[in-house]
Write a protein that holds these residues in place. Structure first.
Motif, PDB file in Angstrom:
ATOM      1  N   ASN A 187      40.315  30.686  18.864  1.00 31.39           N
ATOM      2  CA  ASN A 187      40.261  32.047  19.376  1.00 31.39           C
ATOM      3  C   ASN A 187      38.955  32.739  19.009  1.00 31.39           C
ATOM      4  OD1 ASN A 187      40.744  34.580  20.338  1.00 31.39           O
ATOM      5  ND2 ASN A 187      42.743  34.838  19.355  1.00 31.39           N
ATOM      6  N   ASP A 188      37.958  32.588  19.866  1.00 31.21           N
ATOM      7  CA  ASP A 188      36.699  33.294  19.664  1.00 31.21           C
ATOM      8  C   ASP A 188      36.777  34.751  20.115  1.00 31.21           C
ATOM      9  OD1 ASP A 188      34.923  31.259  18.571  1.00 31.21           O
ATOM     10  OD2 ASP A 188      35.212  30.221  20.482  1.00 31.21           O
ATOM     11  N   CYS A 189      37.941  35.155  20.581  1.00 30.34           N
ATOM     12  CA  CYS A 189      38.142  36.539  21.019  1.00 30.34           C
ATOM     13  C   CYS A 189      38.936  37.348  19.987  1.00 30.34           C
ATOM     14  CB  CYS A 189      38.878  36.571  22.359  1.00 30.34           C
ATOM     15  SG  CYS A 189      38.059  35.666  23.679  1.00 30.34           S
ATOM     16  N   PHE A 190      39.210  36.739  18.816  1.00 28.93           N
ATOM     17  CA  PHE A 190      40.115  37.361  17.852  1.00 28.93           C
ATOM     18  C   PHE A 190      39.630  38.742  17.413  1.00 28.93           C
ATOM     19  CE2 PHE A 190      41.576  38.268  13.548  1.00 28.93           C
ATOM     20  CZ  PHE A 190      42.947  38.105  13.687  1.00 28.93           C
ATOM     21  N   GLU A 195      40.212  41.116  20.387  1.00 25.48           N
ATOM     22  CA  GLU A 195      41.527  41.230  21.012  1.00 25.48           C
ATOM     23  C   GLU A 195      42.693  40.891  20.086  1.00 25.48           C
ATOM     24  OE1 GLU A 195      41.625  39.626  25.151  1.00 25.48           O
ATOM     25  OE2 GLU A 195      39.629  38.868  24.659  1.00 25.48           O
ATOM     26  N   GLY A 196      42.430  40.274  18.952  1.00 24.90           N
ATOM     27  CA  GLY A 196      43.514  39.878  18.076  1.00 24.90           C
ATOM     28  C   GLY A 196      44.049  38.501  18.424  1.00 24.90           C
ATOM     29  N   ALA A 197      45.213  38.181  17.849  1.00 26.08           N
ATOM     30  CA  ALA A 197      45.778  36.844  18.002  1.00 26.08           C
ATOM     31  C   ALA A 197      46.403  36.608  19.371  1.00 26.08           C
ATOM     32  CB  ALA A 197      46.812  36.594  16.905  1.00 26.08           C
ATOM     33  N   ARG A 198      46.857  37.667  20.016  1.00 27.94           N
ATOM     34  CA  ARG A 198      47.525  37.522  21.315  1.00 27.94           C
ATOM     35  C   ARG A 198      46.570  37.919  22.426  1.00 27.94           C
ATOM     36  NH1 ARG A 198      52.735  37.231  23.345  1.00 27.94           N
ATOM     37  NH2 ARG A 198      53.168  38.351  25.289  1.00 27.94           N
ATOM     38  N   LEU A 199      46.313  37.023  23.340  1.00 32.34           N
ATOM     39  CA  LEU A 199      45.407  37.264  24.458  1.00 32.34           C
ATOM     40  C   LEU A 199      46.216  37.537  25.713  1.00 32.34           C
ATOM     41  CD1 LEU A 199      42.900  34.311  23.835  1.00 32.34           C
ATOM     42  CD2 LEU A 199      42.819  36.633  22.900  1.00 32.34           C
ATOM     43  N   VAL A 200      45.859  38.567  26.440  1.00 31.37           N
ATOM     44  CA  VAL A 200      46.504  38.906  27.708  1.00 31.37           C
ATOM     45  C   VAL A 200      45.479  38.704  28.816  1.00 31.37           C
ATOM     46  CG1 VAL A 200      47.663  40.681  29.054  1.00 31.37           C
ATOM     47  CG2 VAL A 200      48.033  40.553  26.576  1.00 31.37           C
ATOM     48  N   ARG A 201      45.842  37.916  29.802  1.00 29.39           N
ATOM     49  CA  ARG A 201      44.882  37.515  30.830  1.00 29.39           C
ATOM     50  C   ARG A 201      45.470  37.652  32.228  1.00 29.39           C
ATOM     51  NH1 ARG A 201      41.785  37.898  27.205  1.00 29.39           N
ATOM     52  NH2 ARG A 201      40.436  36.283  26.299  1.00 29.39           N
ATOM     53  N   ARG A 202      44.578  37.836  33.185  1.00 30.22           N
ATOM     54  CA  ARG A 202      44.956  37.670  34.584  1.00 30.22           C
ATOM     55  C   ARG A 202      45.129  36.185  34.882  1.00 30.22           C
ATOM     56  NH1 ARG A 202      40.737  40.893  38.283  1.00 30.22           N
ATOM     57  NH2 ARG A 202      41.684  42.954  38.258  1.00 30.22           N
ATOM     58  N   ASP A 203      45.873  35.910  35.930  1.00 32.81           N
ATOM     59  CA  ASP A 203      45.961  34.548  36.453  1.00 32.81           C
ATOM     60  C   ASP A 203      44.720  34.302  37.310  1.00 32.81           C
ATOM     61  OD1 ASP A 203      46.513  32.173  37.707  1.00 32.81           O
ATOM     62  OD2 ASP A 203      48.402  32.821  38.614  1.00 32.81           O
ATOM     63  N   PRO A 204      43.845  33.345  36.959  1.00 40.42           N
ATOM     64  CA  PRO A 204      42.646  33.085  37.772  1.00 40.42           C
ATOM     65  C   PRO A 204      42.966  32.740  39.224  1.00 40.42           C
ATOM     66  CG  PRO A 204      42.478  31.976  35.652  1.00 40.42           C
ATOM     67  CD  PRO A 204      43.890  32.474  35.769  1.00 40.42           C
ATOM     68  N   THR A 252      36.456  38.221  34.446  1.00 40.66           N
ATOM     69  CA  THR A 252      37.804  38.006  33.915  1.00 40.66           C
ATOM     70  C   THR A 252      38.064  36.557  33.508  1.00 40.66           C
ATOM     71  OG1 THR A 252      38.660  37.648  36.149  1.00 40.66           O
ATOM     72  CG2 THR A 252      38.744  39.894  35.281  1.00 40.66           C
ATOM     73  N   LEU A 253      37.133  35.655  33.826  1.00 36.11           N
ATOM     74  CA  LEU A 253      37.302  34.245  33.462  1.00 36.11           C
ATOM     75  C   LEU A 253      36.614  33.901  32.140  1.00 36.11           C
ATOM     76  CD1 LEU A 253      36.663  32.608  36.964  1.00 36.11           C
ATOM     77  CD2 LEU A 253      38.853  33.216  35.936  1.00 36.11           C
ATOM     78  N   TRP A 254      35.828  34.809  31.597  1.00 33.41           N
ATOM     79  CA  TRP A 254      35.040  34.546  30.397  1.00 33.41           C
ATOM     80  C   TRP A 254      35.963  34.322  29.193  1.00 33.41           C
ATOM     81  CZ3 TRP A 254      29.946  33.676  30.670  1.00 33.41           C
ATOM     82  CH2 TRP A 254      29.203  33.627  29.496  1.00 33.41           C
ATOM     83  N   ASN A 255      35.744  33.219  28.480  1.00 34.43           N
ATOM     84  CA  ASN A 255      36.568  32.880  27.298  1.00 34.43           C
ATOM     85  C   ASN A 255      38.056  33.002  27.619  1.00 34.43           C
ATOM     86  OD1 ASN A 255      34.116  32.645  26.032  1.00 34.43           O
ATOM     87  ND2 ASN A 255      34.376  34.399  24.669  1.00 34.43           N
ATOM     88  N   TRP A 256      38.475  32.417  28.729  1.00 33.87           N
ATOM     89  CA  TRP A 256      39.797  32.719  29.279  1.00 33.87           C
ATOM     90  C   TRP A 256      40.937  32.357  28.330  1.00 33.87           C
ATOM     91  CZ3 TRP A 256      44.412  30.567  30.931  1.00 33.87           C
ATOM     92  CH2 TRP A 256      45.218  31.431  31.698  1.00 33.87           C
ATOM     93  N   ASP A 257      40.871  31.202  27.699  1.00 33.39           N
ATOM     94  CA  ASP A 257      41.958  30.833  26.776  1.00 33.39           C
ATOM     95  C   ASP A 257      41.528  30.975  25.319  1.00 33.39           C
ATOM     96  OD1 ASP A 257      40.273  28.684  26.482  1.00 33.39           O
ATOM     97  OD2 ASP A 257      41.793  27.146  26.876  1.00 33.39           O
ATOM     98  N   GLY A 258      40.512  31.802  25.074  1.00 31.72           N
ATOM     99  CA  GLY A 258      40.046  32.066  23.722  1.00 31.72           C
ATOM    100  C   GLY A 258      38.868  31.234  23.297  1.00 31.72           C
ATOM    101  N   PHE A 259      38.694  30.072  23.889  1.00 31.40           N
ATOM    102  CA  PHE A 259      37.601  29.166  23.537  1.00 31.40           C
ATOM    103  C   PHE A 259      36.289  29.696  24.097  1.00 31.40           C
ATOM    104  CE2 PHE A 259      34.907  25.525  24.689  1.00 31.40           C
ATOM    105  CZ  PHE A 259      34.784  24.904  23.449  1.00 31.40           C
ATOM    106  N   GLY A 260      35.255  29.789  23.208  1.00 34.43           N
ATOM    107  CA  GLY A 260      33.956  30.275  23.673  1.00 34.43           C
ATOM    108  C   GLY A 260      32.888  30.215  22.617  1.00 34.43           C
ATOM    109  N   PRO A 261      32.732  29.071  21.931  1.00 34.65           N
ATOM    110  CA  PRO A 261      31.711  28.997  20.881  1.00 34.65           C
ATOM    111  C   PRO A 261      30.303  29.158  21.441  1.00 34.65           C
ATOM    112  CG  PRO A 261      32.556  26.811  21.396  1.00 34.65           C
ATOM    113  CD  PRO A 261      33.427  27.784  22.119  1.00 34.65           C
ATOM    114  N   ASP A 262      29.450  29.802  20.629  1.00 33.21           N
ATOM    115  CA  ASP A 262      28.031  29.977  20.987  1.00 33.21           C
ATOM    116  C   ASP A 262      27.859  30.695  22.316  1.00 33.21           C
ATOM    117  OD1 ASP A 262      27.270  28.528  18.650  1.00 33.21           O
ATOM    118  OD2 ASP A 262      27.646  26.648  19.733  1.00 33.21           O
ATOM    119  N   ASN A 263      28.800  31.581  22.613  1.00 28.75           N
ATOM    120  CA  ASN A 263      28.728  32.386  23.846  1.00 28.75           C
ATOM    121  C   ASN A 263      28.610  31.505  25.086  1.00 28.75           C
ATOM    122  OD1 ASN A 263      28.799  34.985  25.016  1.00 28.75           O
ATOM    123  ND2 ASN A 263      26.583  34.978  25.305  1.00 28.75           N
ATOM    124  N   CYS A 264      29.314  30.377  25.081  1.00 28.25           N
ATOM    125  CA  CYS A 264      29.228  29.424  26.201  1.00 28.25           C
ATOM    126  C   CYS A 264      30.007  29.890  27.427  1.00 28.25           C
ATOM    127  CB  CYS A 264      29.723  28.052  25.761  1.00 28.25           C
ATOM    128  SG  CYS A 264      31.520  27.937  25.516  1.00 28.25           S
TER     129      CYS A 264
END
Length: 616
Positions: A109-112, A115-124, A255-267
């Motif tokens: 979770n690079d969004c912690f 956004e915290g531990a729980r991520l709320v997202r749109r459906d892509p 809205t797709l950026w770091n969608w499931d929390g994964f996003g090391p090095d701003n990838c």
């Protein structure tokens, strides 16, 4: 054409807004029909019956993924999804019009911190969303649309428009519905195809920053209204092309950026990792099969679910060649009646012969026309002017429908994002480049160029407002939108140009020679910039097209033009852009002329004109 899965326009549109979603669900007993184009990694909602919807999302780093479903009049309930490798799936009771979104934890979770531990997202893969929130809207089950037999590829005459600014500013929130009501205006001009700038939800201003590749742009109206727009266009015999932006994600509100929390090095996360930035946003992770199918599912959505007649692919030079070949091959295989158009810089027939598109935008015709009119970069030399014109008529290396020409400018040349100062103030409507609509010469020159474009091989395209001699530049601000005062008011010059546009478009359909492969150049006068050429192989279909870009004039039927046909053939004037009804004068053209023994006809040639003759 018939497809395996295409929806009818929402059969009871409006029920979801009235809170009667259950009635809408009961009206549709069956679920989605099978897809024609099977994609192994396709995701999103799918109706298995009229009251049961399944969900599938791609979340390799997700943990405890659920669908939050908002039923009208009830509290939000969670629908747990089951992990299936890198995907999560499940189904539940639902109804069209209900809102939903995806919630999850993340194993990375690079969004912690934000956004915290729980991520709320749109459906892509949602088909409709609330623009300002994470909520998505369930669409009705898919049904076959009304069959439509559109114009053949070589018959298309494109009218390009931006839906949001085609509507007045106070109508932009209902732009889909507004344009649906105004489609008869486009039909009255003789255009048989509309090229819509992007309608998928975007974060920028012109549409080329896609946030959701399968969802409509909500600030302009609902998905139901966009369906109805396509249906109404088809009822008027107008084909519909959608503009798809598959080369990069949005640089704004992505809205797709770091969608499931994964996003090391701003990838950028699963949809973007491993790719490079562009000036407009980061490129999609084209190397991933899941992303490839996401891009394909976008194309499938517009074709199968909306019944559009073709796609224009933006900026394909920013996509891998092998992926373009894969896309075009699979789309042609599944939907052989759909036209595929590319925008590529620099433009090249390789995108047709190698990448598999049917056609591509040819910006060079516009820029060469400006060189000719402004007499620079070769435009000052008579021989080079004719060479440029001949390449517009028959672009080197391109097949008959291979080039989409916008001689008077597309949104790229007319639109200006910098308060009229972009590229030194060169982005303008064509009439403004030539002196303005108050200038008689500028109006005559616009008429001549429009008719000439319809005489060329390829597909002619006109940007909204060109047909009314709109001035200045186009943009999304209140002062540079489509001018309805010119389109529907009593402006004389706008009415003259519209009549000329309609007459030229009507002739292009009626005179079959103008859409055939055949081109024969029969007369070249570099001193006066007069070019004549014949379109069509058979005598009954031939069109003799004469373009004159100069101030000289012949008024006593004393200018000789070779026709390439034998003597004794009588040629009748089919279009004269200097006719009185278009803003010229009634005696400007020779109505009929018989070829002498050498095959020449002797006619009037008015200044700044395009004349088209057909065998009597």
């Amino acid at each position: 054409q018939a497809f395996c899965a295409q929806p009818h326009p929402f059969p009871l549109a409006g029920m979801e807004q009235n809170g009667d979603a259950d009635a809408l669900a009961k009206a549709t007993i069956e679920g989605d029909m099978p897809d024609c184009w099977h994609l192994a990694h396709a995701c999103g909602p799918r109706w298995t019956s009229g009251t049961t919807c399944s969900f599938r999302v791609w979340a390799p780093h997700g943990d405890g993924v659920v669908v939050e479903l908002e039923e009208p009049g009830a509290s939000v309930r969670e629908v747990p999804l089951t992990r299936e490798g890198d995907f999560w799936a499940g189904e539940t009771r639902a109804a069209p019009g209900w809102r939903y979104r995806i919630a999850m934890g993340s194993s990375w979770n690079d969004c912690f911190h934000q956004e915290g531990a729980r991520l709320v997202r749109r459906d892509p893969c949602a088909r409709e969303t609330d623009f300002e929130s994470t909520w998505c809207i369930l669409h009705p089950p898919l049904r076959p649309p009304t069959p439509f037999q559109g114009p053949k590829f070589n018959e298309l005459m494109l009218y390009e428009l931006h839906l949001g600014t085609f509507a007045p500013a106070d109508k932009e929130s209902s732009a889909y519905a507004f344009f649906t009501e105004k489609l008869e205006y486009v039909a009255s001009l003789g255009f048989n195809c509309i090229q819509l700038m992007p309608t998928a939800e975007f974060g920028g201003i012109w549409g080329y920053n896609s946030r959701q590749l399968l969802s409509v742009h909500g600030p302009w109206g609902s998905a139901a209204e966009l369906h109805q727009l396509v249906e109404r266009a088809h009822s008027l015999g107008i084909a519909v092309l959608f503009d798809v932006v598959l080369n990069h994600g949005s640089s704004k509100k992505n809205t797709l950026w770091n969608w499931d929390g994964f996003g090391p090095d701003n990838c950028g996360g699963i949809y973007f990792e491993g790719e490079k930035d562009t000036p407009w946003g980061k490129r999609f992770a084209f190397h991933k099969a899941e992303v490839q199918d996401y891009l394909k599912q976008s194309c499938r959505t517009w074709i199968e679910e909306y019944g559009v007649d073709g796609l224009r692919f933006d900026s394909v030079h920013n996509m891998p060649w092998w992926l373009l070949q894969q896309l075009t091959h699979e789309i042609k295989e599944k939907y052989p009646g759909k036209i595929l158009i590319a925008e590529i810089t620099p433009e090249t027939p390789d995108v047709i012969n190698g990448a598999g598109f049917h056609s591509c935008w040819v910006h060079a015709t516009h820029f060469d026309s400006v060189k000719i009119m402004k007499k620079f970069d070769g435009g000052e030399d008579g021989h080079r002017r004719l060479k440029m014109l001949k390449n517009m008529v028959q672009p080197h290396g391109f097949p008959n429908i291979g080039g989409v020409h916008s001689v008077m400018g597309s949104h790229d040349q007319i639109g200006d994002r910098h308060d009229g100062k972009q590229d030194g103030g060169k982005h303008r409507y064509y009439v403004s480049r030539l002196g303005g609509r108050g200038n008689w010469h500028a109006r005559a020159q616009c008429r001549a160029w429009f008719a000439f474009q319809n005489c060329c091989r390829g597909l002619p395209m006109t940007f909204m407002g060109t047909e009314t001699l709109q001035e200045g530049w186009w943009h999304v601000d209140p002062h540079h939108r489509f001018n309805w005062g010119l389109a529907e008011g009593d402006d004389v010059h706008a009415a003259e140009m519209r009549r000329c546009v309609a007459a030229s478009n009507t002739l292009r359909v009626a005179a079959r020679g103008l859409i055939q492969d055949e081109v024969r150049f029969v007369h070249e006068d570099s001193s006066n910039t007069i070019l004549a050429f014949v379109r069509g192989a058979a005598a009954e279909e031939a069109c003799l097209c004469i373009l004159h870009l100069g101030e000289a004039q012949w008024e006593s039927s004393d200018y000789g033009i070779n026709t390439s046909w034998g003597g004794g053939t009588t040629w009748r004037l089919a279009l004269n852009t200097q006719a009185g009804e278009y803003g010229g004068w009634d005696s400007s053209g020779t109505r009929e002329a018989t070829a002498d023994g050498s095959g020449k006809i002797h006619i009037n040639i008015p200044k700044w004109s395009c004349l088209i003759y057909r065998p009597a």
